[in-house]
Design a protein around this motif. Structure first.
Motif, PDB file in Angstrom:
ATOM      1  N   LEU A 162       0.821  -1.210   0.000  1.00 58.33           N
ATOM      2  CA  LEU A 162       0.000   0.000   0.000  1.00 58.33           C
ATOM      3  C   LEU A 162       0.856   1.262   0.000  1.00 58.33           C
ATOM      4  O   LEU A 162       0.510   2.269  -0.634  1.00 58.33           O
ATOM      5  N   LEU A 163       1.983   1.214   0.724  1.00 59.94           N
ATOM      6  CA  LEU A 163       2.883   2.373   0.756  1.00 59.94           C
ATOM      7  C   LEU A 163       3.474   2.640  -0.622  1.00 59.94           C
ATOM      8  O   LEU A 163       3.529   3.793  -1.087  1.00 59.94           O
ATOM      9  N   SER A 197       3.460   5.814  -5.674  1.00 63.29           N
ATOM     10  CA  SER A 197       3.325   5.880  -7.130  1.00 63.29           C
ATOM     11  C   SER A 197       2.178   6.785  -7.554  1.00 63.29           C
ATOM     12  O   SER A 197       2.342   7.668  -8.410  1.00 63.29           O
ATOM     13  N   SER A 198       0.986   6.583  -6.951  1.00 59.69           N
ATOM     14  CA  SER A 198      -0.212   7.284  -7.430  1.00 59.69           C
ATOM     15  C   SER A 198      -0.387   8.685  -6.856  1.00 59.69           C
ATOM     16  O   SER A 198      -0.971   9.554  -7.522  1.00 59.69           O
ATOM     17  N   LEU A 199       0.102   8.907  -5.637  1.00 58.22           N
ATOM     18  CA  LEU A 199      -0.149  10.196  -4.978  1.00 58.22           C
ATOM     19  C   LEU A 199       1.024  11.165  -5.045  1.00 58.22           C
ATOM     20  O   LEU A 199       0.838  12.362  -4.818  1.00 58.22           O
ATOM     21  N   GLY A 230       2.161   1.724  -3.461  1.00 58.05           N
ATOM     22  CA  GLY A 230       1.082   2.194  -4.316  1.00 58.05           C
ATOM     23  C   GLY A 230       0.769   3.661  -4.092  1.00 58.05           C
ATOM     24  O   GLY A 230       0.518   4.406  -5.046  1.00 58.05           O
ATOM     25  N   ALA A 231       0.781   4.080  -2.823  1.00 56.68           N
ATOM     26  CA  ALA A 231       0.536   5.493  -2.521  1.00 56.68           C
ATOM     27  C   ALA A 231       1.652   6.378  -3.069  1.00 56.68           C
ATOM     28  O   ALA A 231       1.387   7.464  -3.601  1.00 56.68           O
TER      29      ALA A 231
END
Length: 196
Positions: free
Chosen positions: A37-38, A43-45, A40-41
């Motif tokens: 999740l970290l 990358s996307s945020l 992914g965050a």
């Protein structure tokens, strides 16, 4: 002095499945999920918006500038100096910029927004720069970690279901019925038909 003693042979089948091993597996799974999740965050945020910002300046005004403050340009610690409309401007390079190995005073080709000269990007980074590369890397790593987490969760659930099922050896194992007056040694055979 009659009576019989029922002796049950201790074994591994009487142990409760899971225990500390199960707790450790669950903790590892939670850490793996948190890492996914970290990433992914990140990358996307963080990286994806930075790459989009750099790409938005492809049509900006071009100017030759100098590196005012060197440092880690990838995390936005570099500053550049140039002139726009006769005014001296010192601006921060955005997150995801390259050129971190350049010393202060090095020439830099920039693109900036005409209505806001402090919004700048290196011309070499207007294709997305290092931010785009990190978006792909962190996004791919997040997908891989989350896939591994899902596989691990599936096998843990399957292992718990298998551990709860009764063991065939345990179901077929007879009770040892021993008379108190009989010495049971290595050579003594006690059959399953002995009455309690």
């Amino acid at each position: 002095m009659g009576g019989t003693t029922v002796a049950r042979t201790p074994g591994t089948y009487g142990r409760k499945p899971g225990g500390q091993d199960g707790v450790g597996q669950r903790a590892s799974l939670v850490m793996l999920l948190a890492l996914g999740l970290l990433l992914g965050a990140l990358s996307s945020l963080v990286m994806l918006p930075a790459a989009q910002h750099l790409r938005s300046l492809r049509t900006g005004e071009r100017v030759q500038a100098t590196l005012h403050t060197d440092g880690s340009c990838m995390i936005g610690h570099c500053r550049v100096a140039f002139e726009a409309d006769g005014r001296a401007v010192v601006a921060d390079l955005p997150v995801g910029s390259g050129g971190g190995k350049e010393p202060a005073g090095a020439p830099v080709a920039l693109r900036y927004q005409p209505d806001d000269p402090r919004t700048v990007a290196r011309e070499a980074d207007t294709g997305g720069g290092g931010a785009l590369v990190l978006t792909v890397i962190s996004g791919g790593a997040a997908l891989l970690v989350l896939t591994l987490s899902a596989v691990a969760a599936f096998f843990m659930a399957r292992q718990r279901r298998t551990g709860k099922a009764p063991s065939p050896e345990k179901a077929a194992s007879p009770e040892l019925v021993v008379d108190p007056g009989t010495a049971v040694g290595p050579g003594t055979a006690v059959g399953p038909g002995t009455a309690a």
